[in-house]
Scaffold this active site. Structure first.
Site, mmCIF file in Angstrom:
data_model
loop_
_atom_site.group_PDB
_atom_site.id
_atom_site.type_symbol
_atom_site.label_atom_id
_atom_site.label_comp_id
_atom_site.label_asym_id
_atom_site.label_seq_id
_atom_site.Cartn_x
_atom_site.Cartn_y
_atom_site.Cartn_z
ATOM 1 C CB SER A 127 59.097 34.953 12.438
ATOM 2 O OG SER A 127 60.329 35.476 11.996
ATOM 3 C CE1 TYR A 140 59.258 37.699 17.229
ATOM 4 C CE2 TYR A 140 60.792 37.018 15.517
ATOM 5 C CZ TYR A 140 59.564 37.542 15.888
ATOM 6 O OH TYR A 140 58.659 37.910 14.922
ATOM 7 C CE LYS A 144 56.716 35.503 16.177
ATOM 8 N NZ LYS A 144 55.263 35.809 16.227
#
Length: 246
Positions: A127, A140, A144
């Protein structure tokens, strides 16, 4: 068809981006197995569902023990709620790291033997959150970023038998897009910030995944392919008071 005769596994492949990848693989001629905790309500035409909890090593082990072979592994399962760092303790943030970084490692290691025998490939779903600040989803973003680095290391350690690459995704319009961007008005407003003028569709991601999984990418490993519509226009360009038309 670019994936004829290949068996591909897509984790979290029952909806959203994962379902888009699974559909693209089916259309490219692959035999597709999707793994998730719950079966899709409508099913995915041409794909087989098998129960899989990527956070449970025992479930992961059973899943791969039941496969006859493995040519392509797509680590798609993941996600996060919106949560500011100070609004939760470290243990809760660590669960996000577990799902988005530790689980793909667990899954890939479990499939390594099959992948090595097939001289297969792994595709991590990364991402843009991993390459820029990610307020509200910092854990998060950190996961990633780690996943992309993990893929590069795997690519070096496992060459030449197994290729490992990452798709770095921007904003994608899925059935859950309203949770991130709001209704149609919000989606339209966010789309205007993307150079290509729209959010990605799951099929856009699927097409890129087919390429990296195919023999057309036989010399591509340790790479990160950005699928983000051109990224984000730098905010300073709009804030500056010079070089404005009119």
């Amino acid at each position: 068809m670019e994936l004829n005769g290949k068996l591909a596994v897509v984790t979290g492949g029952t909806r959203g981006v994962g379902a888009g990848i699974a559909r693209a693989f089916v259309e490219a001629g692959a035999e597709v197995v999707v793994g998730a905790r719950r079966a899709p309500e409508a099913g995915l035409k041409g794909a087989e569902f098998r129960a899989l909890d990527v956070r449970d090593p025992a479930s992961v082990g059973r899943f791969f023990a039941g496969l006859p072979r493995l040519d392509v592994l797509v680590n798609n399962a993941g996600g996060t709620p919106y949560r500011l760092l100070a609004d939760a303790d470290a243990e809760r943030h660590a669960r996000v790291l577990e799902l988005n970084l530790t689980a793909p490692l667990t899954v890939t290691l479990a499939g390594y033997g099959l992948l090595r025998r097939a001289r297969g490939s792994v595709l991590m779903i990364g991402s843009v959150s991993g390459v820029r600040p990610s307020p509200g989803s910092a854990a998060y973003g950190a996961a990633k970023a780690g996943l992309e680095n993990l893929a590069r290391s795997m690519a070096v350690e496992w060459a030449p038998e197994v290729r490992v690459n990452t798709l770095v995704l921007g904003m994608v319009r899925t059935e859950l897009a309203h949770l991130h961007y709001g209704g149609e008005e919000g989606v339209a407003a966010v789309s205007r910030t993307v150079p290509l003028g729209r959010l990605a569709e799951p099929a856009d991601v699927g097409a890129a995944a087919v390429f990296l999984a195919s023999d057309a990418a036989a010399y591509v490993t340790g790479a990160s392919l950005q699928v983000h519509g051109g990224g984000e226009r730098p905010a300073f360009l709009d804030a500056a008071t010079v070089n404005k038309e009119g």
